[in-house]
Each structure stands twice: as structure tokens, then as C-alpha cells.
Motif scaffolding. Sequence first.
Motif, mmCIF file in Angstrom:
data_model
loop_
_atom_site.group_PDB
_atom_site.id
_atom_site.type_symbol
_atom_site.label_atom_id
_atom_site.label_comp_id
_atom_site.label_asym_id
_atom_site.label_seq_id
_atom_site.Cartn_x
_atom_site.Cartn_y
_atom_site.Cartn_z
ATOM 1 N N GLN A 17 0.858 -1.198 -0.133
ATOM 2 C CA GLN A 17 0.123 -0.053 0.070
ATOM 3 C C GLN A 17 0.807 1.320 -0.097
ATOM 4 O OE1 GLN A 17 -3.343 0.376 2.114
ATOM 5 N NE2 GLN A 17 -4.022 -1.941 1.735
ATOM 6 N N GLY A 18 0.376 2.380 -0.319
ATOM 7 C CA GLY A 18 1.073 3.522 -0.561
ATOM 8 C C GLY A 18 2.170 3.684 -1.358
ATOM 9 N N GLY A 19 3.284 4.219 -0.976
ATOM 10 C CA GLY A 19 4.347 4.388 -2.022
ATOM 11 C C GLY A 19 5.520 3.090 -1.852
ATOM 12 N N GLU A 20 5.229 2.297 -1.108
ATOM 13 C CA GLU A 20 6.081 0.927 -0.823
ATOM 14 C C GLU A 20 6.171 0.313 -2.355
ATOM 15 O OE1 GLU A 20 7.883 -0.047 1.709
ATOM 16 O OE2 GLU A 20 7.151 1.986 2.390
ATOM 17 N N CYS A 21 5.035 0.215 -2.907
ATOM 18 C CA CYS A 21 5.190 -0.289 -4.093
ATOM 19 C C CYS A 21 6.239 0.320 -5.296
ATOM 20 C CB CYS A 21 3.770 -0.481 -5.152
ATOM 21 S SG CYS A 21 3.145 1.387 -5.170
ATOM 22 N N LEU A 22 6.359 1.566 -5.194
ATOM 23 C CA LEU A 22 7.566 2.334 -6.088
ATOM 24 C C LEU A 22 8.759 1.980 -5.491
ATOM 25 C CD1 LEU A 22 5.537 5.824 -6.371
ATOM 26 C CD2 LEU A 22 5.509 3.792 -7.984
ATOM 27 N N LYS A 23 9.031 1.959 -4.208
ATOM 28 C CA LYS A 23 10.344 1.627 -3.757
ATOM 29 C C LYS A 23 10.679 0.231 -4.085
ATOM 30 C CE LYS A 23 9.504 4.463 0.361
ATOM 31 N NZ LYS A 23 9.446 4.480 1.769
ATOM 32 N N LEU A 24 9.609 -0.674 -4.085
ATOM 33 C CA LEU A 24 10.066 -2.123 -4.600
ATOM 34 C C LEU A 24 10.446 -2.271 -5.818
ATOM 35 C CD1 LEU A 24 7.011 -4.175 -3.023
ATOM 36 C CD2 LEU A 24 9.334 -4.064 -2.229
ATOM 37 N N THR A 25 9.982 -1.394 -6.765
ATOM 38 C CA THR A 25 10.158 -1.589 -7.989
ATOM 39 C C THR A 25 11.285 -0.674 -8.734
ATOM 40 O OG1 THR A 25 8.295 -0.110 -8.745
ATOM 41 C CG2 THR A 25 7.894 -2.489 -8.721
ATOM 42 N N GLU A 26 11.769 0.328 -7.893
ATOM 43 C CA GLU A 26 12.581 1.262 -8.330
ATOM 44 C C GLU A 26 13.764 0.677 -8.960
ATOM 45 O OE1 GLU A 26 14.444 5.498 -6.712
ATOM 46 O OE2 GLU A 26 13.988 3.864 -5.154
ATOM 47 N N SER A 27 14.470 -0.103 -8.401
ATOM 48 C CA SER A 27 15.804 -0.652 -8.889
ATOM 49 C C SER A 27 15.394 -1.481 -10.068
ATOM 50 C CB SER A 27 16.709 -1.256 -7.995
ATOM 51 O OG SER A 27 15.914 -2.567 -7.549
ATOM 52 N N ILE A 28 14.365 -2.211 -10.345
ATOM 53 C CA ILE A 28 14.105 -3.081 -11.248
ATOM 54 C C ILE A 28 13.907 -2.180 -12.494
ATOM 55 C CG2 ILE A 28 12.612 -4.721 -12.236
ATOM 56 C CD1 ILE A 28 11.978 -5.681 -9.467
ATOM 57 N N GLU A 29 13.073 -0.948 -12.411
ATOM 58 C CA GLU A 29 12.620 -0.188 -13.518
ATOM 59 C C GLU A 29 14.198 0.589 -13.915
ATOM 60 O OE1 GLU A 29 9.757 2.364 -11.638
ATOM 61 O OE2 GLU A 29 8.167 0.806 -11.914
ATOM 62 N N GLU A 30 14.781 0.857 -13.051
ATOM 63 C CA GLU A 30 16.192 1.713 -13.482
ATOM 64 C C GLU A 30 17.040 0.692 -14.245
ATOM 65 O OE1 GLU A 30 18.286 2.826 -10.114
ATOM 66 O OE2 GLU A 30 16.877 4.693 -9.773
ATOM 67 N N ALA A 31 16.919 -0.598 -13.913
ATOM 68 C CA ALA A 31 17.934 -1.641 -14.778
ATOM 69 C C ALA A 31 17.013 -1.788 -16.237
ATOM 70 C CB ALA A 31 17.968 -2.846 -14.058
ATOM 71 N N LEU A 32 15.766 -1.902 -16.375
ATOM 72 C CA LEU A 32 15.035 -2.111 -17.401
ATOM 73 C C LEU A 32 15.151 -1.070 -18.619
ATOM 74 C CD1 LEU A 32 11.980 -3.967 -16.064
ATOM 75 C CD2 LEU A 32 13.889 -5.070 -17.307
ATOM 76 N N GLY A 33 15.217 0.339 -17.867
ATOM 77 C CA GLY A 33 15.315 1.212 -19.054
ATOM 78 C C GLY A 33 14.013 2.387 -18.436
ATOM 79 N N THR A 34 13.588 2.917 -19.401
ATOM 80 C CA THR A 34 12.684 4.155 -19.392
ATOM 81 C C THR A 34 11.391 3.484 -19.022
ATOM 82 O OG1 THR A 34 13.931 5.554 -20.796
ATOM 83 C CG2 THR A 34 11.569 6.061 -20.289
ATOM 84 N N VAL A 35 10.524 4.075 -17.999
ATOM 85 C CA VAL A 35 9.252 3.672 -17.770
ATOM 86 C C VAL A 35 8.370 4.726 -18.769
ATOM 87 C CG1 VAL A 35 7.197 3.901 -15.967
ATOM 88 C CG2 VAL A 35 9.623 3.340 -15.106
ATOM 89 N N VAL A 36 7.414 3.997 -19.464
ATOM 90 C CA VAL A 36 6.699 4.397 -20.394
ATOM 91 C C VAL A 36 5.358 5.010 -19.914
ATOM 92 C CG1 VAL A 36 5.492 4.407 -22.931
ATOM 93 C CG2 VAL A 36 7.795 3.333 -22.342
ATOM 94 N N THR A 37 4.612 4.259 -19.147
ATOM 95 C CA THR A 37 3.706 4.585 -18.394
ATOM 96 C C THR A 37 3.533 4.009 -17.142
ATOM 97 O OG1 THR A 37 2.262 2.725 -19.330
ATOM 98 C CG2 THR A 37 1.856 4.584 -20.547
ATOM 99 N N ARG A 38 2.665 4.651 -16.107
ATOM 100 C CA ARG A 38 2.525 3.857 -14.806
ATOM 101 C C ARG A 38 1.150 4.241 -14.395
ATOM 102 N NH1 ARG A 38 6.655 6.171 -11.787
ATOM 103 N NH2 ARG A 38 7.721 3.993 -11.768
#
Length: 64
Positions: A17-38
Motif C-alpha cells: 500500500q502507499g508508496g511501498e510499491c514504487l520503492k519495491l520496483t525502483e531498482s528493477i525499473e532503473e535496470a530495465l530502462g525508461t518507464v513509459v506509463t505508470r
Amino acid sequence: FIISQDGTVTEEVVGEQGGECLKLTESIEEALGTVVTRELKPEYYNNVTLQHNQNQDQAQASTD
């Protein structure tokens, strides 16, 4: 994670819940590249509302 044939990656966080989901995925998203939509699920806003209400209660208690 769902990886489409064209290489598009879709991720969904379950159980946070809350911003925890963004914290969990932050490093994965950085490794994958640009986030197009959220798209934020309703659970993202649950903790935000709770925190806002707690701040209001604390402020009101201070003025009483």
C-alpha cells in the motif's frame, strides 16, 4: 512481470500500500530502462489518505 513478444515489460505489485510499491520496483525499473506509463492502483492511495487524516487529527488535538 509480463514480457511481451515485442520486449515490453509490464509489472504489477500485489500486497503493498502507499508508496511501498514504487520503492519495491525502483531498482528493477532503473535496470530495465525508461518507464513509459505508470498506472497506480487504488491501494497506492490508501496509505496516503490515512496519513493525511492522521496529520489532521494531530493538528486538531494541538489546537484544542
